[in-house]
Design a protein around this motif. Structure first.
Motif, PDB file in Angstrom:
ATOM      1  N   THR A  93      -4.363  10.218  -2.403  1.00 32.17           N
ATOM      2  CA  THR A  93      -4.375   9.171  -3.433  1.00 32.17           C
ATOM      3  C   THR A  93      -3.516   8.021  -2.935  1.00 32.17           C
ATOM      4  O   THR A  93      -2.314   8.198  -2.693  1.00 32.17           O
ATOM      5  CB  THR A  93      -3.801   9.705  -4.748  1.00 32.17           C
ATOM      6  N   TYR A  94      -4.142   6.882  -2.777  1.00 32.24           N
ATOM      7  CA  TYR A  94      -3.437   5.685  -2.331  1.00 32.24           C
ATOM      8  C   TYR A  94      -3.482   4.649  -3.443  1.00 32.24           C
ATOM      9  O   TYR A  94      -4.365   4.690  -4.294  1.00 32.24           O
ATOM     10  CB  TYR A  94      -4.073   5.140  -1.046  1.00 32.24           C
ATOM     11  N   ARG A  95      -2.487   3.762  -3.427  1.00 34.61           N
ATOM     12  CA  ARG A  95      -2.455   2.705  -4.440  1.00 34.61           C
ATOM     13  C   ARG A  95      -2.194   1.375  -3.750  1.00 34.61           C
ATOM     14  O   ARG A  95      -1.271   1.273  -2.936  1.00 34.61           O
ATOM     15  CB  ARG A  95      -1.358   2.964  -5.477  1.00 34.61           C
ATOM     16  N   VAL A 138      -8.911   0.258   2.837  1.00 35.13           N
ATOM     17  CA  VAL A 138      -8.383   1.610   2.608  1.00 35.13           C
ATOM     18  C   VAL A 138      -9.546   2.589   2.471  1.00 35.13           C
ATOM     19  O   VAL A 138      -9.551   3.666   3.080  1.00 35.13           O
ATOM     20  CB  VAL A 138      -7.478   1.645   1.356  1.00 35.13           C
ATOM     21  N   ARG A 150       1.143   5.627  -0.672  1.00 36.04           N
ATOM     22  CA  ARG A 150       0.474   6.904  -0.951  1.00 36.04           C
ATOM     23  C   ARG A 150       1.194   7.542  -2.121  1.00 36.04           C
ATOM     24  O   ARG A 150       2.433   7.599  -2.140  1.00 36.04           O
ATOM     25  CB  ARG A 150       0.508   7.824   0.277  1.00 36.04           C
ATOM     26  N   LEU A 200       0.866  -1.178   0.000  1.00 41.04           N
ATOM     27  CA  LEU A 200       0.000   0.000   0.000  1.00 41.04           C
ATOM     28  C   LEU A 200       0.896   1.219   0.000  1.00 41.04           C
ATOM     29  O   LEU A 200       1.749   1.352   0.892  1.00 41.04           O
ATOM     30  CB  LEU A 200      -0.909   0.002   1.233  1.00 41.04           C
ATOM     31  N   ASP A 242      -2.812   8.206   7.105  1.00 38.91           N
ATOM     32  CA  ASP A 242      -1.567   7.444   6.896  1.00 38.91           C
ATOM     33  C   ASP A 242      -1.267   6.552   8.105  1.00 38.91           C
ATOM     34  O   ASP A 242      -0.968   5.363   7.966  1.00 38.91           O
ATOM     35  CB  ASP A 242      -0.372   8.393   6.701  1.00 38.91           C
TER      36      ASP A 242
END
Lengths: 140, 140
Positions: free
Chosen positions: B35-37, B65, B25, B23, B132
């Motif tokens: 924006t997270y991936r 998330v 940011r 995970l 976070d």
């Protein structure tokens, strides 16, 4: 939700109407004829408004649409998205992308990079029709 | 895949590094700080290149998330997307959208509708940091 477009309308050409969800082909995306939407029938704004079992069932449908799309269209890439900024009712976009399409590799919502190649889309019509038929048959 | 950006690089600030996924940011989306991936570690191009059990685990992370994002940021809408036209390596974008952000209600990939509201993003910084921390703690 009387003011929700996906509570009031199908949201495209209905290929499969399940108790909990429907699968439609979009009729409002001329640059991307192979755009399908998996729409949860009940009004839910966010993905996590569905419970885990509902999410799993919904994603099984999304994955099956992608698998049949790959089989019938061999797209360069499949795009999946659940946005809902305009219509906040859970729906997944499943879009076949081709390296010759008007926007590739940009997202479908970005500015077009080239004109729509009408001839190539016309040539793809039989395969698009096969995909519609395969999707309908899968859940028949 | 030596030429795949997500095989070579983390793809953002790593918050959680799991055996199968990570995970991060995003650090490359100044207009969308939240924006997270969720990136599958092994190279897989399409969502259906993962098996059903892998997909379920990956989507469980995406949903978690989203849930923590909603709890900490109360966004107007959460956007989920797996596109991969540029980097064809399975990764999910999870983006918090606000009705005052530069693009809302347009997708983040569309043309901006207004300037970035730096003051509002600055005011949101403590909550972004809390998110976070909550994400990191969840999988600690």
């Amino acid at each position: 939700m009387s003011d929700c477009a996906l509570c009031q309308d199908d949201g495209g050409l209905v290929l499969v109407r399940h108790a909990d969800w429907r699968l439609v082909r979009a009729l409002d995306t001329p640059a991307f004829p192979a755009t399908y939407r998996v729409i949860w029938n009940a009004h839910a704004c966010e993905w996590t408004d569905l419970n885990p079992e509902q999410r799993e069932r919904c994603m099984d449908v999304v994955a099956r649409v992608e698998a049949l799309m790959r089989q019938h269209l061999q797209p360069t890439k499949v795009n999946l998205a659940s946005l809902g900024n305009v219509v906040a009712h859970v729906h997944w976009h499943v879009v076949a992308r081709f390296d010759w399409d008007s926007h590739f590799p940009a997202p479908v919502w970005a500015t077009a990079l080239r004109p729509i190649d009408e001839l190539r889309w016309q040539a793809a019509r039989p395969r698009l029709a096969q995909l519609d038929a395969a999707l309908t048959a899968h859940w028949a």
